[in-house]
Design a protein around this motif. Structure first.
Motif, PDB file in Angstrom:
ATOM      1  N   THR A  65       0.844  -1.194   0.000  1.00  0.00           N
ATOM      2  CA  THR A  65       0.000   0.000   0.000  1.00  0.00           C
ATOM      3  C   THR A  65       0.880   1.246   0.000  1.00  0.00           C
ATOM      4  N   LEU A  66       0.260   2.396  -0.149  1.00  0.00           N
ATOM      5  CA  LEU A  66       1.023   3.648  -0.115  1.00  0.00           C
ATOM      6  C   LEU A  66       1.735   3.797   1.222  1.00  0.00           C
ATOM      7  N   TRP A  67       1.031   3.546   2.307  1.00  0.00           N
ATOM      8  CA  TRP A  67       1.651   3.683   3.635  1.00  0.00           C
ATOM      9  C   TRP A  67       2.793   2.686   3.805  1.00  0.00           C
ATOM     10  N   GLU A  68       2.625   1.484   3.286  1.00  0.00           N
ATOM     11  CA  GLU A  68       3.682   0.482   3.385  1.00  0.00           C
ATOM     12  C   GLU A  68       4.898   0.880   2.546  1.00  0.00           C
ATOM     13  N   HIS A  69       4.672   1.562   1.426  1.00  0.00           N
ATOM     14  CA  HIS A  69       5.805   2.106   0.670  1.00  0.00           C
ATOM     15  C   HIS A  69       6.566   3.119   1.523  1.00  0.00           C
ATOM     16  N   MET A  70       5.831   3.946   2.242  1.00  0.00           N
ATOM     17  CA  MET A  70       6.465   4.930   3.112  1.00  0.00           C
ATOM     18  C   MET A  70       7.232   4.244   4.243  1.00  0.00           C
ATOM     19  N   GLU A  71       6.655   3.207   4.822  1.00  0.00           N
ATOM     20  CA  GLU A  71       7.338   2.451   5.881  1.00  0.00           C
ATOM     21  C   GLU A  71       8.627   1.821   5.351  1.00  0.00           C
ATOM     22  N   LEU A  72       8.568   1.279   4.138  1.00  0.00           N
ATOM     23  CA  LEU A  72       9.754   0.664   3.542  1.00  0.00           C
ATOM     24  C   LEU A  72      10.843   1.704   3.308  1.00  0.00           C
ATOM     25  N   LEU A  73      10.458   2.873   2.802  1.00  0.00           N
ATOM     26  CA  LEU A  73      11.421   3.951   2.594  1.00  0.00           C
ATOM     27  C   LEU A  73      12.056   4.370   3.912  1.00  0.00           C
ATOM     28  N   ALA A  74      11.226   4.539   4.939  1.00  0.00           N
ATOM     29  CA  ALA A  74      11.730   4.961   6.251  1.00  0.00           C
ATOM     30  C   ALA A  74      12.734   3.954   6.806  1.00  0.00           C
ATOM     31  N   ALA A  75      12.444   2.661   6.623  1.00  0.00           N
ATOM     32  CA  ALA A  75      13.345   1.622   7.123  1.00  0.00           C
ATOM     33  C   ALA A  75      14.646   1.598   6.315  1.00  0.00           C
ATOM     34  N   THR A  76      14.528   1.718   5.002  1.00  0.00           N
ATOM     35  CA  THR A  76      15.712   1.676   4.125  1.00  0.00           C
ATOM     36  C   THR A  76      16.634   2.863   4.369  1.00  0.00           C
ATOM     37  N   LYS A  77      16.025   4.049   4.534  1.00  0.00           N
ATOM     38  CA  LYS A  77      16.798   5.277   4.746  1.00  0.00           C
ATOM     39  C   LYS A  77      17.130   5.520   6.212  1.00  0.00           C
ATOM     40  N   GLU A  78      16.621   4.640   7.094  1.00  0.00           N
ATOM     41  CA  GLU A  78      16.826   4.777   8.537  1.00  0.00           C
ATOM     42  C   GLU A  78      16.396   6.161   9.025  1.00  0.00           C
ATOM     43  N   LEU A  79      15.187   6.555   8.614  1.00  0.00           N
ATOM     44  CA  LEU A  79      14.647   7.846   9.030  1.00  0.00           C
ATOM     45  C   LEU A  79      14.254   7.804  10.496  1.00  0.00           C
ATOM     46  N   SER A  80      14.301   8.948  11.157  1.00  0.00           N
ATOM     47  CA  SER A  80      13.891   9.022  12.558  1.00  0.00           C
ATOM     48  C   SER A  80      12.384   8.813  12.666  1.00  0.00           C
ATOM     49  N   GLU A  81      11.899   8.586  13.877  1.00  0.00           N
ATOM     50  CA  GLU A  81      10.477   8.306  14.085  1.00  0.00           C
ATOM     51  C   GLU A  81       9.575   9.451  13.663  1.00  0.00           C
ATOM     52  N   THR A  82      10.136  10.635  13.504  1.00  0.00           N
ATOM     53  CA  THR A  82       9.322  11.778  13.081  1.00  0.00           C
ATOM     54  C   THR A  82       8.848  11.650  11.638  1.00  0.00           C
ATOM     55  N   TRP A  83       9.331  10.624  10.925  1.00  0.00           N
ATOM     56  CA  TRP A  83       8.921  10.446   9.534  1.00  0.00           C
ATOM     57  C   TRP A  83       7.408  10.271   9.423  1.00  0.00           C
ATOM     58  N   LYS A  84       6.803   9.677  10.435  1.00  0.00           N
ATOM     59  CA  LYS A  84       5.358   9.442  10.396  1.00  0.00           C
ATOM     60  C   LYS A  84       4.591  10.761  10.382  1.00  0.00           C
ATOM     61  N   ASP A  85       5.062  11.709  11.187  1.00  0.00           N
ATOM     62  CA  ASP A  85       4.410  13.028  11.192  1.00  0.00           C
ATOM     63  C   ASP A  85       4.544  13.695   9.825  1.00  0.00           C
TER      64      ASP A  85
END
Length: 230
Positions: A78-98
């Motif tokens: 899903t779109l949100w799962e694409h965002m989760e995958l990007l966040a994990a791959t790029k090791e984004l901080s938890e603020t990525w959700k906001d």
């Protein structure tokens, strides 16, 4: 941010698509790579990204986000799962959700965040690609024909976010054949035709190269191309 020195490149060893393409993009700059369909813009981008099997040249590029003309995605996410995958791959901080929630709101995609991208329209897929790029917060954006499929509201929102990223210090290479929009928003222009960089600079430099002071980017581009291939 980006340094490009391509002497020659193509998809086959004996076939040259682009030649003598040299330019740079600095921090905070918005540079347009412009030309007609088939001029070599997308091939130049593929050369920058190391996607061409045959290239003689050097490219230096920092942390980048690439938005292709044709959206690339996973059918089973899903779109949100694409965002989760990007966040994990790029090791984004938890603020990525906001930030992700803000982007969903800006592009009016809240109701579609848990749907599969394969179900999206062309415009929705394009919005998804842009949201993923903005979420990554790269040093430079490489965006190929972003206006195709976007409605006027989405174009406005995209340009606002792009300006915000420029103020953050990100550079932007915008590949487009929509010259009136490019003239309005970009600082410098790279005019490509038949795989060769014919002219570059701000609008004044382009007008001087075309010998058409005060004329539009479209008029200047047409004049330069005709003069070189008459």
């Amino acid at each position: 941010m980006l340094e490009v020195h391509i002497r020659s490149a193509g998809y086959k060893e004996a076939e040259t698509i682009i030649t003598n393409v040299d330019f740079s993009v600095q921090a905070g700059e918005l540079v347009a790579l412009i030309g007609a369909n088939g001029a070599g813009k997308s091939t130049t981008i593929k050369g920058i990204l190391g996607m061409l099997p045959h290239m003689d040249g050097e490219v230096t590029v920092s942390n980048y986000a690439y938005v292709p003309e044709q959206p690339v995605y996973y059918d089973y996410l899903t779109l949100w799962e694409h965002m989760e995958l990007l966040a994990a791959t790029k090791e984004l901080s938890e603020t990525w959700k906001d930030e992700a929630l803000k982007l969903l709101h800006v592009f009016q995609m809240e109701e579609s965040q848990h749907e599969y991208l394969g179900q999206f329209s062309k415009g929705m897929k394009q919005k998804a690609m842009l949201m993923l790029a903005f979420l990554a917060k790269p040093s430079i954006y490489i965006v190929d024909e972003p206006f195709i499929g976007l409605d006027p509201t989405a174009v406005r929102d995209f340009l606002k976010l792009l300006e915000k990223e420029r103020k953050r210090g990100a550079g932007v290479l915008l590949c487009t054949h929509v010259l009136d929009t490019a003239e309005r928003i970009c600082e410098r222009f790279l005019l490509v035709s038949k795989g060769t960089l014919l002219a570059s600079g701000d609008i004044t430099a382009i007008q001087q190269a075309a010998d058409k002071p005060g004329e539009s980017l479209l008029e200047c581009f047409d004049s330069i191309v005709r003069r070189n291939y008459a």
